[in-house]
Scaffold this active site. Structure first.
Site, PDB file in Angstrom:
ATOM      1  N   GLU A 181     -40.800  24.349 -18.829  1.00 59.75           N
ATOM      2  CA  GLU A 181     -41.437  23.091 -19.275  1.00 59.75           C
ATOM      3  C   GLU A 181     -41.891  22.233 -18.177  1.00 59.75           C
ATOM      4  OE1 GLU A 181     -38.356  21.238 -21.868  1.00 59.75           O
ATOM      5  OE2 GLU A 181     -38.639  22.916 -23.376  1.00 59.75           O
ATOM      6  N   GLU A 301     -37.901  29.504 -25.993  1.00 54.82           N
ATOM      7  CA  GLU A 301     -36.904  28.654 -26.600  1.00 54.82           C
ATOM      8  C   GLU A 301     -37.553  28.483 -27.950  1.00 54.82           C
ATOM      9  OE1 GLU A 301     -35.882  25.339 -24.631  1.00 54.82           O
ATOM     10  OE2 GLU A 301     -35.659  26.153 -22.855  1.00 54.82           O
TER      11      GLU A 301
END
Length: 570
Positions: A181, A301
């Protein structure tokens, strides 16, 4: 001779022994062929990783060690148990910051590097594919790249030189993921963000490839900015992959659903057509940008953001429908998915699922479509005669084969009526199942189908909840609530003189678990300090609690400084 997964682990342990002075130099190893030990294409490797699981909140913890965030120390038995659940890959997030020395070398503590390679080696030995990354470093120092570009790139490069060396001869079933991220604080905007991320990803690929061994052809995973699936972010990564021009690159994004549904805010309590379309659009974009053009994709995820507070943030039946559809559409679009699990799903000590019904739905979705229902709750009033209740089924191409109550099979045409996709439970059946039962779930009926997971319907005996007056403070205010079998869906807050009250003032419906939270055992609804941060001093606020039975409860709050007075009623 091709090196096996287990022989790589032995080699790693021997190398560590040399490092610690416990053994002599290791003999020179013959590098494996550049085609990779299995000869599988990158697309085949990524496909073989489906389904995947995250070893979350463990080696990525930012405290002193892997237990700092409440999870037990990883064992090989845990990874074996994960494999036995049907998972074929494990993502191992790692935060390296706390275990690194100063510039210019940024040396990773040998014990930490040894621990990461040990856990990865166990997973490989258990037959799992593995993905190792640089995780929370993204917001600990990588985010500073706009103001410290050379220093950050130097540290990033040094970090991966050491990681690449440790995994140089690991089998090709181990993948490396550049950074989790990624984002940049203080950048000038999208163009600079894209340029900085490209520099990181290009450096990552260059360092790993130059380290030789299996790393010369190992699949390498690159993330979009924020791991976002917005088209602009996908296009940026696609351009970067084209520029790097490496045949063994994999794209990754994360997916936590349509945000209002995912956190239960703005009245989005159901996995409705809007939430479903959001998922469809997201997976379509990712597929069309990468998969259809030969770049495989890992959804590194996935889950629901509300799970960060509690798995009860999203109602059970609605979450089951979300995970069923996610698995279905990921198969359609050839995406490999990796469930985010920070310890709240698979109990790593007891080695069992905390919510078996949830895992049943998730795991079934890996291979087949399952039918679902419009609801998994039927509320039966505690007083008066019940009425027939109908659950509309999304049959997903299958058919009902029966309805059970425990070991008993219900009779079609008597206990229930099935007409097309409409399952009607008769009033007599509901009366029989709830007679003499306390408030709450009186029975669970299991609807079985010719294919896929069954659908449980909870028969709930209830009365309209009762709210009571109270006094408290803005540090946390409890509304006394006799739920009497009912369950709280959401809460509205508006000022008596007009306008939405509380945080997220663009909507009257507040965020479940963040602004308010029910405690069914303690018979109270807690209004959080964060809720009162958005309430004007001296104001009167009217609350409306919405329950899953369809009942509502009105409540009035008055704030004076830090003192709060609550009165039941409008």
């Amino acid at each position: 001779m091709v090196r096996s997964r287990s022989s790589w682990l032995s080699a790693v342990l021997l190398a560590l022994a040399v490092l610690l002075g416990l053994a002599g130099p290791a003999p020179a190893a013959t590098p494996p062929p550049l085609t990779g030990a299995t000869g599988a294409s990158v697309a085949e490797t990524v496909a073989a990783m489906q389904p995947g699981w995250n070893l979350g909140n463990t080696l990525d913890a930012t405290g002193p060690d892997e237990t700092s965030w409440g999870n037990p120390r990883v064992t090989r038995a845990q990874l074996s148990a994960i494999r036995d659940q049907g998972f074929r890959s494990v993502r191992i997030p790692v935060t390296w910051s706390r275990h690194q020395g100063p510039a210019p070398d940024h040396t990773i503590e040998p014990a930490q590097l040894a621990r990461v390679t040990e856990v990865a080696g166990w997973a490989l030995a258990e037959g799992l594919y593995v993905m190792v990354n640089v995780h929370h470093d993204s917001w600990q120092w990588i985010m500073e790249m706009p103001s410290r570009p050379d220093a950050v790139l130097e540290r990033f490069t040094a970090t991966y030189e050491q990681i690449a060396a440790a995994f140089r001869d690991a089998p090709p079933e181990l993948l490396l993921e550049s950074v989790n991220e990624p984002f940049f604080e203080g950048s000038s905007g999208d163009a600079e963000n894209a340029e900085l991320l490209h520099r990181l990803n290009a450096a990552f690929v260059s360092v790993v490839r130059d380290s030789g061994g299996v790393n010369a052809t190992r699949p390498l995973v690159l993330s979009t900015l924020h791991a976002s699936s917005e088209q602009e972010r996908l296009d940026e990564l696609a351009a970067s992959i084209a520029t790097i021009d490496d045949p063994a690159l994999v794209a990754t994004v994360h997916f936590y659903g349509y945000w209002p549904f995912s956190v239960n805010v703005a009245g989005n309590t159901r996995f409705d057509e809007v939430a479903r379309q959001d998922l469809t659009d997201t997976f379509d974009r990712v597929h069309d940008t990468f998969t259809a053009r030969g770049v495989p994709v890992i959804v590194g995820e996935y889950g629901l953001l509300g799970f960060d507070r509690s798995t009860e943030t999203v109602q059970q039946g609605e979450k089951l429908k979300f995970f069923e559809f996610l698995g279905h559409y990921a198969r359609q679009k050839q995406l490999t998915t990796m469930l985010w699990d920070n310890g709240q799903h698979f109990d790593r000590t007891a080695e069992r699922w905390r919510d078996p019904a949830l895992f049943r739905q998730i795991s079934t979705s890996w291979t087949v479509d399952s039918a679902t229902g419009s609801t998994d709750q039927v509320f039966v009033p505690a007083t008066g005669a019940p009425a027939d209740a109908t659950v509309v089924l999304d049959l997903a191409g299958t058919e009902v084969t029966g309805v059970r109550h425990g070991a008993d099979t219900l009779l079609p045409g008597g206990d229930y009526v099935l007409s097309g996709d409409r399952l009607t439970l008769t009033a007599d059946t509901l009366a029989r199942l709830t007679a003499g039962r306390p408030h709450g779930v009186a029975a669970v009926l299991t609807v079985e189908f010719a294919r896929g997971a069954p659908w449980d319907v909870h028969i709930i005996r209830y009365e309209t909840p009762l709210l009571s007056d109270a006094t408290g403070t803005t540090a946390g205010f409890d509304v006394p609530a006799a739920f009497r079998g009912d369950r709280l869906a959401t809460m509205e807050a508006v000022y008596a003189d007009g306008g939405n009250a509380g945080p997220h003032d663009w909507t009257s419906f507040k965020e479940f678990g963040a602004a308010f939270s029910p405690d069914y055992t303690g018979e109270r609804i807690t209004l959080t300090p964060e809720f009162f941060d958005g309430i004007r001093d001296g104001s009167t606020v009217r609350l409306t609690f919405h329950f899953w039975s369809g009942a509502t409860g009105d409540y009035t709050l008055t704030r004076s400084g830090t003192t709060v007075t609550g009165t039941a009623g409008g």
